[in-house]
Design a protein around this motif. Structure first.
Motif, PDB file in Angstrom:
ATOM      1  N   GLU A  11       1.458   6.728   2.867  1.00 24.12           N
ATOM      2  CA  GLU A  11       0.513   7.501   3.676  1.00 24.12           C
ATOM      3  C   GLU A  11      -0.569   6.602   4.271  1.00 24.12           C
ATOM      4  O   GLU A  11      -0.964   6.757   5.427  1.00 24.12           O
ATOM      5  CB  GLU A  11      -0.143   8.601   2.827  1.00 24.12           C
ATOM      6  CG  GLU A  11       0.811   9.663   2.312  1.00 24.12           C
ATOM      7  CD  GLU A  11       1.589   9.214   1.085  1.00 24.12           C
ATOM      8  OE1 GLU A  11       1.335   8.086   0.584  1.00 24.12           O
ATOM      9  OE2 GLU A  11       2.449   9.992   0.628  1.00 24.12           O
ATOM     10  N   THR A  12      -1.050   5.637   3.461  1.00 24.67           N
ATOM     11  CA  THR A  12      -2.066   4.694   3.941  1.00 24.67           C
ATOM     12  C   THR A  12      -1.501   3.804   5.039  1.00 24.67           C
ATOM     13  O   THR A  12      -2.153   3.547   6.056  1.00 24.67           O
ATOM     14  CB  THR A  12      -2.578   3.827   2.775  1.00 24.67           C
ATOM     15  OG1 THR A  12      -3.055   4.666   1.732  1.00 24.67           O
ATOM     16  CG2 THR A  12      -3.696   2.905   3.233  1.00 24.67           C
ATOM     17  N   MET A  57       0.847  -1.187   0.000  1.00 30.05           N
ATOM     18  CA  MET A  57       0.000   0.000   0.000  1.00 30.05           C
ATOM     19  C   MET A  57       0.884   1.239   0.000  1.00 30.05           C
ATOM     20  O   MET A  57       2.094   1.163   0.257  1.00 30.05           O
ATOM     21  CB  MET A  57      -0.934   0.001   1.206  1.00 30.05           C
ATOM     22  CG  MET A  57      -0.221   0.092   2.546  1.00 30.05           C
ATOM     23  SD  MET A  57      -1.363  -0.031   3.943  1.00 30.05           S
ATOM     24  CE  MET A  57      -1.842  -1.762   3.850  1.00 30.05           C
ATOM     25  N   GLN A  58       0.259   2.371  -0.256  1.00 28.78           N
ATOM     26  CA  GLN A  58       0.996   3.620  -0.249  1.00 28.78           C
ATOM     27  C   GLN A  58       1.482   3.953   1.162  1.00 28.78           C
ATOM     28  O   GLN A  58       0.865   3.561   2.160  1.00 28.78           O
ATOM     29  CB  GLN A  58       0.117   4.758  -0.775  1.00 28.78           C
ATOM     30  CG  GLN A  58      -0.240   4.628  -2.245  1.00 28.78           C
ATOM     31  CD  GLN A  58      -1.126   5.771  -2.714  1.00 28.78           C
ATOM     32  OE1 GLN A  58      -1.731   6.471  -1.913  1.00 28.78           O
ATOM     33  NE2 GLN A  58      -1.188   5.957  -4.029  1.00 28.78           N
ATOM     34  N   MET A  73     -11.483   2.440   5.992  1.00 33.42           N
ATOM     35  CA  MET A  73     -10.350   2.010   5.176  1.00 33.42           C
ATOM     36  C   MET A  73      -9.945   0.582   5.530  1.00 33.42           C
ATOM     37  O   MET A  73      -9.678  -0.246   4.654  1.00 33.42           O
ATOM     38  CB  MET A  73      -9.165   2.951   5.414  1.00 33.42           C
ATOM     39  CG  MET A  73      -7.913   2.613   4.613  1.00 33.42           C
ATOM     40  SD  MET A  73      -6.544   3.725   4.999  1.00 33.42           S
ATOM     41  CE  MET A  73      -6.082   3.129   6.636  1.00 33.42           C
TER      42      MET A  73
END
Length: 486
Positions: free
Chosen positions: A177-178, A174-175, A201
């Motif tokens: 930030e996530t 995942m990114q 999320m």
């Protein structure tokens, strides 16, 4: 607050409203993929640890045992109990021994009531305690009840732990930030403002696990639900919408007085007027249906909903006939012979079948006589399509009653056709036992009572009477403004 998608957000494709979620997946989520039936049983061991220790300590304990599991079986993508139980005995023993360095045996002992020594000796030996079967099944039921809603706090905690294990597997990316947000999850209270963004999320990411990477174990699901349900009794409850019978005398007297006035007007002034005959016939039929509701106390019954449906259809038909009168040579005669043609079709089928049905509620000979009452039946066609080639919905839209059709007619039609929604509402009682998956039981004692139809009957009948009033008028003394507005 989490909200369901609105009707306008659904996609209407080939006669079917598709939810935004299913439209994005281009497929429906099957029962085995669902949180409650398919995924909760796999992760219930994490739920038991969380509930045993509480959220803060439980999350720490679970993270420790998940790290142990990841180290012991690097090829695991998710911490499913079915996969753990399928490991070789020696591997299981090593994992359970390491687990017990962090979690008490009692935290998972409830599961030994399902995964018993006879079939799962390694697991049962590792976690069996002196708890009685009743106590163990109660613990499981309590956890299932608390996590049955996939958005509950405990369910979301479990789903976070599943995501955490996905990350440990190295196959889930995942990114940045996530990821940073996700790693804040165990440090935040569920009431923290940030959780309004993180919780959805977590749920969205957990549900996205592809089946080809982590296939469903249907045999395990059967074993779990079969085992836990057999040890629990049904806890039935129903909603009694019934109430004391309404006071119907004043309204029935009011409706009858108006119909009596129109009948006397018809007999005295225009006995051969087909328009008045049809409109009065439809209104009188509607009145007789309400009489049946009152005389047989059908207010809270399935049969009563059939009455509301026909009242609405009659009202729509009256408006439709009046609106399109000028477009036909004689729409009133056409309407009569359309209905008589349906009777002819039935009686002809009976005649050709050559069956003897003396006890049938259908009086075929009488029907045949009605068909030829005013016209030789050889000149009566049998139209099997809708009258004037429009179904009820199309007629409702045509006369400006689309909302009435959508809010009432469709609902009552479900009872008329025995659709599952109507069957579920009227004929099945809910079981409140979590291990029974909140299933339903047939209401053979007829305890479930539906909400009264009386006020809808009055409103529909008032609309029918207003149609007559608009066409033929009504003396002031027969009007009751309170009832008209009621």
């Amino acid at each position: 607050m989490d909200r369901s998608s609105s009707l306008s957000q659904h996609k209407f494709i080939k006669g079917k409203f598709i939810t935004p979620f299913n439209n994005s997946l281009m497929m429906e989520l099957g029962k085995e993929n669902s949180w409650f039936h398919g995924r909760l049983p796999e992760y219930i061991w994490l739920a038991l640890i969380l509930r045993y220790y509480g959220r803060v300590e439980g999350l720490l304990k679970c993270r420790s045992v998940l790290q142990i599991l990841r180290k012991a079986v690097p090829n695991f993508y998710s911490p499913k109990l079915s996969r753990i139980l399928a490991l070789e005995c020696i591997t299981q023993q090593r994992i359970y021994t390491d687990f017990n360095k962090y979690v008490d045996v009692a935290s998972l002992s409830a599961l030994t009531v399902i995964f018993t020594h006879s079939q799962y000796p390694t697991f049962a030996t590792a976690f069996l305690t002196s708890l009685s079967p009743e106590e163990r099944i109660e613990k499981i039921n309590d956890v299932i009840a608390e996590t049955s809603d996939h958005k509950s706090e405990l369910a979301t905690d479990i789903r976070f732990l599943v995501l955490y294990f996905h990350l440990l597997s190295g196959k889930f990316h995942m990114q940045k930030e996530t990821l940073e947000l996700l790693l804040e999850y165990p440090t935040l209270s569920h009431k923290d403002e940030k959780m309004r963004m993180i919780r959805p999320m977590v749920r969205a990411m957990e549900i996205a696990t592809p089946d080809e990477i982590d296939p469903i174990n249907e045999q395990y699901l059967f074993t779990f639900w079969d085992g836990v349900s057999r040890m629990s009794d049904c806890n039935l409850f129903y909603i009694d919408m019934g109430s004391d019978s309404p006071d119907t005398k004043e309204y029935m007297k009011y409706a009858k007085a108006q119909l009596q006035y129109y009948t006397e007007l018809f007999q005295a002034a225009c006995p051969l007027d087909n328009k008045m005959l049809v409109l009065l016939g439809i209104a009188t039929y509607s009145y007789k249906r309400i009489c049946e509701v009152v005389e047989h106390n059908l207010f809270n019954t399935i049969a009563g909903r059939s009455v509301v449906r026909v009242l609405i259809e009659n009202y729509i038909m009256m408006k439709y006939l009046i609106k399109h009168e000028s477009e036909h040579e004689d729409i009133w005669i056409e309407y009569q012979y359309y209905g008589i043609g349906q009777y002819k079709l039935i009686s002809e089928r009976y005649r050709e079948s050559k069956k003897d049905m003396p006890n049938s509620h259908v009086m075929y000979d009488y029907m045949d006589a009605l068909v030829g009452e005013y016209k030789n039946k050889e000149f009566i066609d049998m139209d099997t399509s809708y009258f004037d080639k429009m179904n009820v919905r199309e007629k409702a839209i045509n006369v400006g009653e689309k909302e009435l059709f959508g809010l009432y007619y469709d609902y009552d039609s479900a009872f008329e056709h025995g659709l599952w929604g109507a069957i579920r509402e009227s004929s099945l009682i809910k079981c409140n036992t979590p291990s029974h998956q909140y299933h339903c039981v047939p209401d053979i004692e007829n305890n479930q009572k539906l909400k009264s139809i009386w006020f809808d009957c009055m409103e529909a009948m008032n609309n029918i009477l207003k149609v007559l009033n608009n066409v033929y008028g009504l003396p002031e003394h027969l009007l009751n403004k309170d009832i008209d507005n009621g």
